[in-house]
Design an enzyme around this catalytic site. Structure first.
Site, PDB file in Angstrom:
ATOM      1  N   GLU A   1      37.846 -53.803 -78.326  1.00  0.00           N
ATOM      2  CA  GLU A   1      38.393 -55.086 -77.885  1.00  0.00           C
ATOM      3  C   GLU A   1      39.927 -55.005 -77.776  1.00  0.00           C
ATOM      4  OE1 GLU A   1      37.436 -58.087 -80.765  1.00  0.00           O
ATOM      5  OE2 GLU A   1      38.041 -59.753 -79.467  1.00  0.00           O
TER       6      GLU A   1
ATOM      7  N   LYS B   1      34.937 -62.859 -73.104  1.00  0.00           N
ATOM      8  CA  LYS B   1      34.443 -63.257 -74.428  1.00  0.00           C
ATOM      9  C   LYS B   1      34.138 -64.743 -74.467  1.00  0.00           C
ATOM     10  CE  LYS B   1      35.704 -62.595 -79.336  1.00  0.00           C
ATOM     11  NZ  LYS B   1      36.752 -62.010 -80.208  1.00  0.00           N
TER      12      LYS B   1
ATOM     13  N   CYS C   1      32.810 -58.533 -79.590  1.00  0.00           N
ATOM     14  CA  CYS C   1      32.911 -58.941 -81.003  1.00  0.00           C
ATOM     15  C   CYS C   1      31.980 -60.100 -81.373  1.00  0.00           C
ATOM     16  CB  CYS C   1      34.376 -59.245 -81.327  1.00  0.00           C
ATOM     17  SG  CYS C   1      34.770 -59.009 -83.080  1.00  0.00           S
TER      18      CYS C   1
END
Lengths: 584, 584
Positions: free
Chosen positions: A58, A124, A160
């Site tokens: 990330e 995300k 994540c």
């Protein structure tokens, strides 16, 4: 058919090995050239290994967390330029890399790069905004959960937090046919986290009967340490490959496509709240290649893992901020002994300078213990007695202090003279100062602002005193002898700022104190709740009062390494002006 | 009819006066008893004034911002208990008060209390999570925009940010018939904000042809100052009543119902994204009463407004943290002179102690200027020369320093001795230390960590040097004489840490530097952009390098008062470990 490209058809068209590479790199915030260099080196390795999809963590292009650098348009532009260079260098490869996309707003994004071109983007969706995280401050949440067909295999890319929940974006991707869930992450360490993360990823693999490939960042960034521990799990939750802990690594795992494809989840419930487009990236099946031999990574014990986190956090903070040598006061106590040992392990003995700064209240044992420790560690020890300067302060202040009894003011002066000495050496020789206070002291304010709190990086800031002893014991075990002398460990803790002073005169015993602090600081327990689980009332009330009253000191404390579920720093944001008292 | 209660029917059933009361209070975070006492006092006044609806600011029950106290269940419970007491005490009144609702998650909420009962709740929809704000860390966003019928009048209650946008929750309420938009707020001051806020509220009133009643908090809370300036505007944007700036106030405005009701917006476009239930609260028409005479409040000039913000921020920080007296070093320079003047204005001359701490490098003028200033302000001035202690440090360090040339180390030692002296007095007598550095120094790192940066509350931390001069000139004008001596103002700025030292030797001239700092720190401009608007290249590059390199110092700086669009502190969160350089 989607856009003229054959759709994926499980168990019918494919067979062979799909090779995943996870590059758990130690990148640096804002170091575009350095980060790109590291990534380019991995690209070459990946070509040699015939990797079908290579993932970087990330925000690997810019480092994590970039914090308010994200508000600078020039920083966002640099990210774009760096990603372009990475794309151009990715000929013959499929790469997933974390970057920031500027598109109306900012997105924490993953670029899917194929054969030199940026062909797709994942944004995300679940933005953490708790604990140390401020992602809602910067990013807009994505709304799509694309599935990318890479070398004939359907890959659900996510970032994540998006994979933490069994009804999250990854689940939507599985329902759309994803065989592999590829998650790129920057998940910071705290103790317990490695196990918890592995358990969650195993649950995700089992829930979805999909392969889970999780690529985590590694390295220290101010208060945070990313621990690596990237992992690839098959659809039953079995570990196929693991990355090392607290080290850079390229984790490679082979997926046998036949088996991966045939255990697909046939869940027909479609509760998707996000769009799930299926995007073809590369349709050539993975080149036929023999399976790589399995590699296993040893599990670390809890204390070993914490020590490794402190080591990496220290090494990276010092190197990434351009320092080479460090200086610290060696009091003969256990905290400074542990800091010195960690510093030596992180930087080498030639880069650590100890200073003994005895006063009229120092016991002879303290001085000889500091010498013995420096000798064991092989570090240089300077001696700077504080008596002359202390006397000159007392003399200068006589006119104002008159005959007031000596107290905190005179005690703090001694700590501040020591702070000034180490800072004077820092300013003169360019050494970074390592203060040696632990979390128990930081919590209770049992430390002097501008005195023993002075310095650049407080390694033990989040390490409770009882854990200091465990770490010392671990270090001595691994040394095979009393690297840190028994006399250091056994002496009763004392600040030695007045005759016969002991920590126990001001604080509850550390075994009790640390339990109270965990409950109060890390778990937000009330006094009633702490008493209900049998903690001593006197200790609870004393500790709570001290914690409440010390916020102003902590606000001016140097950063340290987060190793618990809640550290002082960005992780815990309390007002100074606050009349709410935990004691009710 | 809703639930047997007659619905509102504009221009037909009502006439008379609807009286709004806005209580802009200075509450304290966590001071439940104190805040409740203040609110109860206002309830009595409101009864006497026959107020139809009385508003208290956002989160007035617990204070704003409570930060991570919100994570403590015991804190949330206390809010509930305090609200219950407020409700019980509200017999005969309708009250809107800010609190935290715990209902699955936490909501930043407004309780609508009628005649002793909590009858309705508004939950804040737009949660600021930028600048100093972290509301997404704690709160879930509301989804309903209820309109409450109070004394026959439809009132759209909202919280702070919810009224800033012309297509936000307030607009939905207007479309549902709200005649009055009642907004409770905790909007912190920075210069330019008061005007901007009034403009926005006027635009909202005009957009919606509704009465806007805006109740803001007042008072200092750590880095923030809430400026009050509550306001009531009619549906044409005309000011009906205004609250004082930087003072507690009860603002009362009479709305002539006939006129308010008849200019309703007939906009038929319904783009509402939120539910808009209409909730009857109290159906008795407002008691007939004569209109109150209008009251106007004088506008402050910009410099006057900033001075007032600094004064209130200082007074509240000191009082709310339990201090009475303050101590500061008086160097004879303009920064310490301004801090002393503000402290005297905030606390009274008997509560301010100056210390002159001359060194071998102090000019005679500096010492006499400090004396003249102390004399003008009527404050006590202690003298603590640093020479003896400085010599003892140099002597003690000789063995380590050898014959290295004197430099930063020796300069910083002098600043740190002064820091230790003021802290010694603080520890001895319980006085809060006021460091005197300004924003230009804080930005460029032109200050010594643990030296002149030492202290509890840095009043000028967000005041650029050029503004320091303006504030001094303002204070002298309002004194009617040179309260701060001309010699203090006219002497070239110097740290006096080596012979003939001048700030200009290390920094660009402040007139240029402050322009660069505004562009770089507050507006995130790149070097290219700054050069494009004609700023001097040397000054730009020098300033940018210094700002980039000083993050570690700022991380350990005491809090100060935010007065610009972006202050150092919670408002600006940069990593220390960061290789991105503004200089490219």
């Amino acid at each position: 058919m989607i856009g003229g490209v054959p759709c994926y058809n499980p168990c019918m068209e494919k067979s062979g090995v799909f090779r995943i590479g996870l590059a758990q790199l130690d990148v640096t915030v804002g170091d575009f050239a350095g980060n790109l260099d590291k990534m380019l080196t991995v690209l070459d390795a990946a070509r040699g290994l015939k990797i079908d999809v290579l993932a970087f963590p990330e925000l690997s292009v810019c480092g994590y967390p970039p914090e308010d650098l994200l508000l600078k348009p020039s920083f966002i532009e640099r990210i774009g330029r760096s990603l372009d260079k990475l794309s151009a260098a990715s000929r013959g490869l499929t790469v997933v890399a974390g970057f920031v996309e500027h598109r109306g707003g900012l997105y924490n994004a993953a670029a899917i790069i194929h054969d030199g071109r940026h062909v797709g983007t994942y944004r995300k969706i679940l933005l953490p905004n708790y604990g140390v995280f401020d992602e809602a401050r910067y990013f807009k949440p994505g709304v799509e959960c694309p599935v990318f067909t890479i070398a004939g295999v359907k890959v659900g890319v996510s970032i994540c937090e998006d994979i933490w929940y069994n009804d999250g974006p990854s689940a939507a991707q599985v329902r759309a046919g994803a065989e592999i869930l590829l998650n790129i992450s920057a998940s910071p360490y705290h103790y317990g986290r490695i196990r918890q993360r592995a358990d969650t990823l195993m649950a995700r693999a089992r829930d979805s009967s999909a392969v889970v490939a999780y690529c985590n960042m590694v390295g220290g960034q101010d208060e945070l340490v990313f621990d690596g521990n990237s992992i690839v799990l098959d659809g039953t939750g079995k570990v196929l490959a693991r990355g090392r802990a607290f080290e850079e690594d390229l984790v490679v795992a082979d997926i046998e496509i036949q088996s991966a494809a045939c255990v697909k989840n046939s869940n027909t419930e479609h509760r998707t709240v996000w769009d799930v487009p299926v995007v073809p990236v590369s349709t050539s099946a993975g080149a036929a290649k023999p399976l790589l031999p399995p590699r296993d990574v040893r599990d670390l014990s809890l204390v070993e893992e914490i020590y490794a986190a402190l080591l990496l956090g220290t090494r990276d903070y010092i190197a990434k901020n351009g320092f080479k040598k460090v200086v610290l006061g060696l009091s003969g106590g256990v905290d400074s002994a542990l800091v010195a040992a960690i510093a030596v392990d992180a930087l080498g003995k030639e880069n650590v300078i100890g200073i003994s700064m005895p006063s009229r209240y120092s016991s002879p044992g303290s001085i000889t213990d500091a010498e013995k420790l420096a000798n064991n560690l092989g570090i240089k020890l300077l001696s700077l007695p504080i008596e002359e300067v202390f006397s000159s302060y007392l003399n200068s202040l006589t006119a104002v202090f008159g005959d007031t009894p000596a107290g905190t003011s005179e005690e703090n002066l001694q700590a501040r003279i020591r702070g000034n000495f180490v800072m004077a050496l820092s300013n003169k020789f360019g050494w970074l100062v390592l203060p040696t206070g632990n979390k128990s002291e930081m919590a209770t304010g049992y430390a002097t602002l501008y005195g023993d709190m002075a310095g650049g990086f407080a390694i033990l800031k989040d390490v409770p005193k009882t854990l200091v002893y465990s770490l010392v014991a671990y270090r001595n075990r691994s040394a095979g002898y009393d690297l840190i002398p028994q006399s250091v460990i056994e002496k009763p803790p004392s600040a030695e700022l007045r005759p016969n002073q002991r920590d126990i005169d001001s604080l509850p015993p550390y075994e009790v104190l640390d339990q109270v602090l965990k409950a109060y600081v890390e778990e937000d327990r009330s006094v009633e709740q702490m008493l209900a689980v049998g903690l001593d009332e006197g200790a609870v009330r004393r500790a709570v009062s001290l914690v409440d009253a010390s916020e102003y000191k902590r606000r001016q404390a140097p950063p340290g390494i987060k190793i618990t579920a809640r550290a002082f720093g960005r992780d815990r944001r309390l007002p100074i002006t606050n009349k709410f008292r935990g004691n009710g």
